[in-house]
Design an enzyme around this catalytic site. Sequence first.
Site, PDB file in Angstrom:
ATOM      1  N   GLY A  11     -14.715  26.391  -9.440  1.00 19.26           N
ATOM      2  CA  GLY A  11     -15.047  26.444  -8.021  1.00 19.26           C
ATOM      3  C   GLY A  11     -14.580  27.725  -7.373  1.00 19.26           C
ATOM      4  N   GLY A  12     -13.956  28.602  -8.169  1.00 18.35           N
ATOM      5  CA  GLY A  12     -13.485  29.879  -7.662  1.00 18.35           C
ATOM      6  C   GLY A  12     -14.404  31.024  -8.037  1.00 18.35           C
ATOM      7  CB  VAL A  13     -14.504  34.524  -6.820  1.00 19.57           C
ATOM      8  CG1 VAL A  13     -13.075  34.971  -7.082  1.00 19.57           C
ATOM      9  CG2 VAL A  13     -15.461  35.702  -6.933  1.00 19.57           C
ATOM     10  CG  ASP A  14     -11.293  35.080 -10.917  1.00 16.08           C
ATOM     11  OD1 ASP A  14     -11.754  36.131 -10.439  1.00 16.08           O
ATOM     12  OD2 ASP A  14     -10.113  34.711 -10.738  1.00 16.08           O
ATOM     13  CB  CYS A 103      -3.924  23.412 -17.636  1.00 15.00           C
ATOM     14  SG  CYS A 103      -5.584  22.885 -17.148  1.00 15.00           S
ATOM     15  CB  CYS A 195      -3.901  22.283  -9.180  1.00 20.22           C
ATOM     16  SG  CYS A 195      -3.853  21.386 -10.759  1.00 20.22           S
TER      17      CYS A 195
END
Length: 358
Positions: A11-14, A103, A195
Amino acid sequence: MTLRVLAAMSGGVDSAVAAARAVEAGHDVTGVHMALSSNPRSYRTGARGCCTLEDSRDARRAADVIGIPFYVWDLAERFDRDVVQDFVDEYAAGRTPNPCLRCNEKIKFAALLDKALALGFDAVCTGHYARLEGGVLRRGVDEAKDQSYVLAVCTPEQLEHAMFPLGDTTKAEIRREAERRGLQVADKPDSHDICFIADGDTRAFLAERLGTAPGPIVDVSGEVVGEHQGAYAYTVGQRRGLRIGRPAPDGKPRYVLDISPVTNTVTVGPREALDVHEIVGERPVWLSPRPDGPLECQVQLRAHGEVYDCTAEPDGDGLRIRLRSPARGVAKGQAAVLYDGDRVLGSATIGETSRVPV
């Protein structure tokens, strides 16, 4: 050669740009967002996390713009067991874990990769800032964003099925590229902190799960100088929040030197007592041939931490690392990652440390 690629989209830009680059390289790409909580609202909100409902929607919108199929995979049970519970258990044992590293080890390049391979995918693509060149894991060119440290727990077999399209690019360039591609996440702030701790209060999170367990805070002579409500709330090198009512005799700040879960004791002392010259690593993972004897290399002891010249040598099933100059605040449970320049040689979990050179 066209590969079937599963793009992990947080959900992030990377991760969005990584997926777009994989498509541009001619691969058959499918996007997947990992649902890591049975109740995503309990995790980080806004732009601070990577597994919220908002993040899932951002990932779906990015996949639509890129033009790839998109799915959400429920890995909440596995994440809770292998990352969240591991985090709690490690603190209870007096160690300081790195949940992002865990993770990668247990979720992205174990649970996710295993499922991807079983479904016929050739590789998993992520937005990590690291490079893979001929099977060799190297640092990303953006030193401030390099994530080779948290990837060093991956095995050579796992890296054979990994793809890191961003390793040759800086974060600023990635944001500009995302804007050019019409991705709405181009200016989305980076995720940070842990998170699965909704409000960022690690001490309260651990206290809720482990309860209060009062015990002594002692100095290096063994004198009791305070009391804690749970040794799990402390980490080696910590200075603030010790709640010691009186200063040290010399007036200098005290630091956490050791945490003993067996005696429920936190030991504090002067800054210089944090110096470590030798480290014993557990469960080493070698990304280069396992050396037969001492290996001259460098070691990094925390994410984005300082790099130290050292000698590393296999020691039975473990790894012994001797530092050329002392490191301070080395916490058990963190990773010791070995480098030769920008090349990752291997990693191990820090099990023991020694202050006196041998």
